[in-house]
Design a protein around this motif. Structure first.
Motif, PDB file in Angstrom:
ATOM      1  N   GLU A   1       0.964  -1.385  -0.080  1.00 15.33           N
ATOM      2  CA  GLU A   1      -0.042   0.082  -0.049  1.00 15.33           C
ATOM      3  C   GLU A   1       0.792   1.565  -0.093  1.00 15.33           C
ATOM      4  OE1 GLU A   1       0.514  -1.019   4.483  1.00 15.33           O
ATOM      5  OE2 GLU A   1       0.530  -2.055   2.523  1.00 15.33           O
ATOM      6  N   TYR A   2       2.127   1.182  -0.100  1.00 10.63           N
ATOM      7  CA  TYR A   2       3.098   2.372   0.073  1.00 10.63           C
ATOM      8  C   TYR A   2       3.502   2.515  -1.553  1.00 10.63           C
ATOM      9  CZ  TYR A   2       2.464   1.842   5.025  1.00 10.63           C
ATOM     10  OH  TYR A   2       1.918   2.202   6.260  1.00 10.63           O
ATOM     11  N   THR A   3       3.936   3.720  -1.804  1.00 11.82           N
ATOM     12  CA  THR A   3       4.908   4.121  -2.763  1.00 11.82           C
ATOM     13  C   THR A   3       5.876   4.857  -2.150  1.00 11.82           C
ATOM     14  OG1 THR A   3       2.817   4.330  -4.468  1.00 11.82           O
ATOM     15  CG2 THR A   3       4.793   5.494  -4.852  1.00 11.82           C
ATOM     16  N   TYR A   4       7.131   4.366  -2.737  1.00 14.56           N
ATOM     17  CA  TYR A   4       8.613   4.868  -2.188  1.00 14.56           C
ATOM     18  C   TYR A   4       9.127   5.624  -3.331  1.00 14.56           C
ATOM     19  CZ  TYR A   4       8.118   1.493   1.581  1.00 14.56           C
ATOM     20  OH  TYR A   4       7.551   0.868   2.651  1.00 14.56           O
ATOM     21  N   THR A   5       9.680   6.991  -3.111  1.00 14.33           N
ATOM     22  CA  THR A   5      10.253   7.655  -4.020  1.00 14.33           C
ATOM     23  C   THR A   5      11.500   8.034  -3.607  1.00 14.33           C
ATOM     24  OG1 THR A   5       7.952   8.733  -4.570  1.00 14.33           O
ATOM     25  CG2 THR A   5       9.977   9.887  -5.322  1.00 14.33           C
ATOM     26  N   LEU A   6      12.519   7.616  -4.447  1.00 15.56           N
ATOM     27  CA  LEU A   6      14.037   8.009  -4.028  1.00 15.56           C
ATOM     28  C   LEU A   6      14.500   9.136  -5.078  1.00 15.56           C
ATOM     29  CD1 LEU A   6      16.824   7.428  -3.286  1.00 15.56           C
ATOM     30  CD2 LEU A   6      17.053   5.923  -4.941  1.00 15.56           C
ATOM     31  N   CYS A   7      14.874  10.399  -4.643  1.00 20.35           N
ATOM     32  CA  CYS A   7      15.167  11.505  -5.338  1.00 20.35           C
ATOM     33  C   CYS A   7      16.989  11.475  -5.068  1.00 20.35           C
ATOM     34  CB  CYS A   7      14.708  12.699  -5.019  1.00 20.35           C
ATOM     35  SG  CYS A   7      12.973  12.609  -5.433  1.00 20.35           S
ATOM     36  N   PRO A   8      17.801  10.999  -5.846  1.00 26.38           N
ATOM     37  CA  PRO A   8      19.174  11.114  -5.301  1.00 26.38           C
ATOM     38  C   PRO A   8      19.624  12.375  -5.215  1.00 26.38           C
ATOM     39  CG  PRO A   8      18.699   9.500  -7.107  1.00 26.38           C
ATOM     40  CD  PRO A   8      17.391  10.454  -6.999  1.00 26.38           C
ATOM     41  N   PHE A   9      20.475  12.422  -4.134  1.00 26.48           N
ATOM     42  CA  PHE A   9      21.208  13.761  -3.585  1.00 26.48           C
ATOM     43  C   PHE A   9      19.859  14.772  -3.038  1.00 26.48           C
ATOM     44  CE2 PHE A   9      23.650  12.137  -7.186  1.00 26.48           C
ATOM     45  CZ  PHE A   9      24.747  11.896  -6.188  1.00 26.48           C
ATOM     46  N   ASN A  10      18.743  14.287  -2.687  1.00 31.05           N
ATOM     47  CA  ASN A  10      17.749  15.019  -2.279  1.00 31.05           C
ATOM     48  C   ASN A  10      16.966  14.348  -1.166  1.00 31.05           C
ATOM     49  OD1 ASN A  10      15.871  16.990  -1.894  1.00 31.05           O
ATOM     50  ND2 ASN A  10      14.852  16.989  -3.763  1.00 31.05           N
ATOM     51  N   GLN A  11      16.111  13.612  -1.447  1.00 30.27           N
ATOM     52  CA  GLN A  11      15.259  12.935  -0.164  1.00 30.27           C
ATOM     53  C   GLN A  11      14.746  11.649  -0.668  1.00 30.27           C
ATOM     54  OE1 GLN A  11      12.201  15.405   0.875  1.00 30.27           O
ATOM     55  NE2 GLN A  11      11.412  15.330  -1.010  1.00 30.27           N
TER      56      GLN A  11
ATOM     57  N   THR B   1      -1.763   4.724   0.280  1.00 30.59           N
ATOM     58  CA  THR B   1      -2.648   5.039  -0.517  1.00 30.59           C
ATOM     59  C   THR B   1      -3.845   6.128  -0.003  1.00 30.59           C
ATOM     60  OG1 THR B   1      -3.757   3.093   0.781  1.00 30.59           O
ATOM     61  CG2 THR B   1      -2.538   2.389  -1.393  1.00 30.59           C
ATOM     62  N   ALA B   2      -3.720   6.496   1.243  1.00 29.78           N
ATOM     63  CA  ALA B   2      -4.562   7.436   2.017  1.00 29.78           C
ATOM     64  C   ALA B   2      -3.941   8.846   1.537  1.00 29.78           C
ATOM     65  CB  ALA B   2      -4.525   7.372   3.333  1.00 29.78           C
ATOM     66  N   GLY B   3      -2.661   9.072   0.769  1.00 29.16           N
ATOM     67  CA  GLY B   3      -2.270  10.198   0.538  1.00 29.16           C
ATOM     68  C   GLY B   3      -1.107  10.906   1.489  1.00 29.16           C
ATOM     69  N   ILE B   4      -0.803  10.069   2.735  1.00 29.60           N
ATOM     70  CA  ILE B   4       0.028  10.762   3.634  1.00 29.60           C
ATOM     71  C   ILE B   4       1.443  10.390   3.297  1.00 29.60           C
ATOM     72  CG2 ILE B   4       0.780  10.411   6.116  1.00 29.60           C
ATOM     73  CD1 ILE B   4      -2.219   9.487   6.639  1.00 29.60           C
ATOM     74  N   GLU B   5       2.225  11.321   3.186  1.00 28.54           N
ATOM     75  CA  GLU B   5       3.664  11.402   2.864  1.00 28.54           C
ATOM     76  C   GLU B   5       4.566  11.437   3.987  1.00 28.54           C
ATOM     77  OE1 GLU B   5       5.316  12.437  -1.451  1.00 28.54           O
ATOM     78  OE2 GLU B   5       5.484  14.201   0.032  1.00 28.54           O
ATOM     79  N   VAL B   6       5.450  10.558   4.029  1.00 26.68           N
ATOM     80  CA  VAL B   6       6.360  10.661   5.058  1.00 26.68           C
ATOM     81  C   VAL B   6       7.828  10.703   4.717  1.00 26.68           C
ATOM     82  CG1 VAL B   6       7.139   9.296   7.245  1.00 26.68           C
ATOM     83  CG2 VAL B   6       4.686   9.358   6.665  1.00 26.68           C
TER      84      VAL B   6
END
Length: 456
Positions: A354-364, A370-375
């Motif tokens: 249920e999670y989408t992970y985002t890797l932005c190299p040299f950033n975060q 799925t509820a739209g809560i970003e951590v």
């Protein structure tokens, strides 16, 4: 008869030799040469050579029984010709289960093992060859990215120089606009002071009879009445008090006057500035404001310069922010050949349950439900090097606080591949994440030196 005896002797010698060297690698065969006695490899005991591989453990290290299961700590060597050789615990010898792909561990059991080493070796060879092809392609792509990185680095450096030149030009323009605004403000202040003081000389410079007449003529009918004087004029010594009718008539020279009579009566009194003054546009005591054309021009000029100054200040601030951001980017470690520079300003996503992970190299690194809560799982921290590669792992620290714990953090391991993609995300311990990030720039030429195992 003698021929048969020789054959039997040869067979027996071959049988004894085979029994005694079974389960031994080629590097250890020197310890098992036929002699009267055998020295345990750990040096703890000497035994008759006949006791080697006799299915009874004499040496504490199990070295006298390499081919049997007699010793609890013994090891059996699988030759596995055509595949990878390896050791198995001696307890697995002749246990009815085939552990060696060449079936050498079940030489005296009921198990019927097939020699599968060639098939295993073939699959291994195909896998290694595929890995080598991937490595070759990855290294080719890496070289392209290195070349692009060098060009991008030069472009960023040129962009920085251009921005710095723009900042210098804006600095000069900013100083000029500040000077012009100060001049405009000073002119407006001087005009305002002159009108408030009622100085005849300065009033002559900054105002006129007609402008003051128009200011007092509220209804614009070409004449000034007592009511209009009461509304616009006040005594200097008592600014808050409204003029009486008699006081207004006295100043005006009658109940109503035109421009000509105004010039010879109230105008002269206002010019002297010792008795009365004109109120501001809201009826409160103040200076000669509102309708004076010179004051309007000065106010408009001051406003114009203030607007232009603000625009230049905003442009200067924006350029300096861009310079600061670009300098921060250029100060980061993008590899010895800037091969990782292309990752900057890029983001890579992977959905896990249920999670989408985002890797932005040299950033975060972030996690979104799925509820739209970003951590936040961490912000760019540093490279952590291994003995073989200083650019093998990225560490992202100081993410959002974990419930009843410290801040979240993520370790990103870079692996060689022909595409740049986020492959996996795991949480081996609470709020500590690990990611597998595949990219051609992680491919290392040193891997090619390993080649395919000689025993395959």
């Amino acid at each position: 008869m003698r021929f048969h005896i020789i054959i039997a002797a040869v067979f027996w010698c071959g049988h004894v030799d085979s029994r005694k060297i079974r389960g031994i690698s080629s590097s250890y065969k020197r310890f098992y040469k036929e002699r009267k006695s055998f020295l345990c490899i750990d040096g703890s005991k000497i035994i008759p050579f006949e006791q080697v591989n006799d299915d009874y453990c004499d040496c504490e290290d199990g070295s006298d029984e390499p081919g049997t299961s007699a010793c609890p700590h013994g090891r059996f060597y699988c030759t596995n010709l055509g595949f990878r050789p390896h050791y198995i615990p001696s307890s697995r010898v002749n246990d009815g289960i085939c552990d060696c792909c060449d079936a050498s561990d079940e030489y005296n059991s009921h198990a019927r093992c097939q020699n599968s080493c060639w098939n295993l070796g073939q699959r291994e060879r195909e896998y290694v060859e595929g890995q080598m092809r991937t490595l070759d392609e990855g290294l080719r792509l890496k070289q392209q990215l290195i070349e692009e990185g060098v060009l991008l680095w030069r472009e960023k450096q040129a962009q920085l120089r251009e921005l710095q030149q723009v900042a210098e030009d804006l600095q000069i323009k900013l100083e000029d606009h500040r000077r012009r605004k100060n001049d405009a403000d000073r002119l407006k202040e001087e005009t305002l002071k002159a009108l408030e003081a009622g100085d005849s000389g300065k009033c002559g410079q900054y105002s006129s009879v007609s402008s003051i007449f128009q200011l007092l003529d509220s209804n614009k009918d070409g004449s000034i009445t007592v009511e209009e004087v009461q509304d616009k004029v006040a005594f200097i010594q008592d600014e808050e008090r409204v003029l009486s009718v008699d006081e207004a008539v006295s100043l005006l020279g009658g109940h109503q006057t035109d421009l000509t009579n105004f010039q010879h009566n109230l105008w002269d009194i206002l010019r002297r500035g010792d008795r009365v003054k004109i109120k501001d546009a809201h009826g409160a005591p103040g200076s000669l404001v509102g309708e004076d054309p010179h004051l309007k021009a000065a106010d408009k000029a001051a406003e114009w310069e203030a607007t232009n100054l603000k625009k230049v200040e905003e442009a200067y601030e924006t350029v300096n922010m861009e310079i600061s951001e670009l300098q921060m980017k250029l100060a980061m470690d993008y590899g010895t050949d800037w091969e990782f520079l292309f990752l900057n300003s890029q983001c890579y996503k992977l959905k896990v349950y249920e999670y989408t992970y985002t890797l932005c190299p040299f950033n975060q690194v972030t996690q979104k439900s799925t509820a739209g809560i970003e951590v936040s799982l961490g912000k760019w921290g540093m490279w952590t090097e291994t003995p073989k590669n200083q650019y093998s792992q990225m560490v992202y620290e100081n993410g959002e606080p974990c419930w009843q714990g410290g801040s979240r953090s993520t370790t990103v391991t870079l692996t060689c591949g022909t595409e740049t993609v986020l492959r996996s995300v795991k949480e081996p311990s609470k709020c500590q994440y690990i990611m597998d990030f595949q990219t051609p720039v992680a491919c290392q030429p040193v891997l090619k030196q390993r080649g395919i195992h000689s025993e395959l």
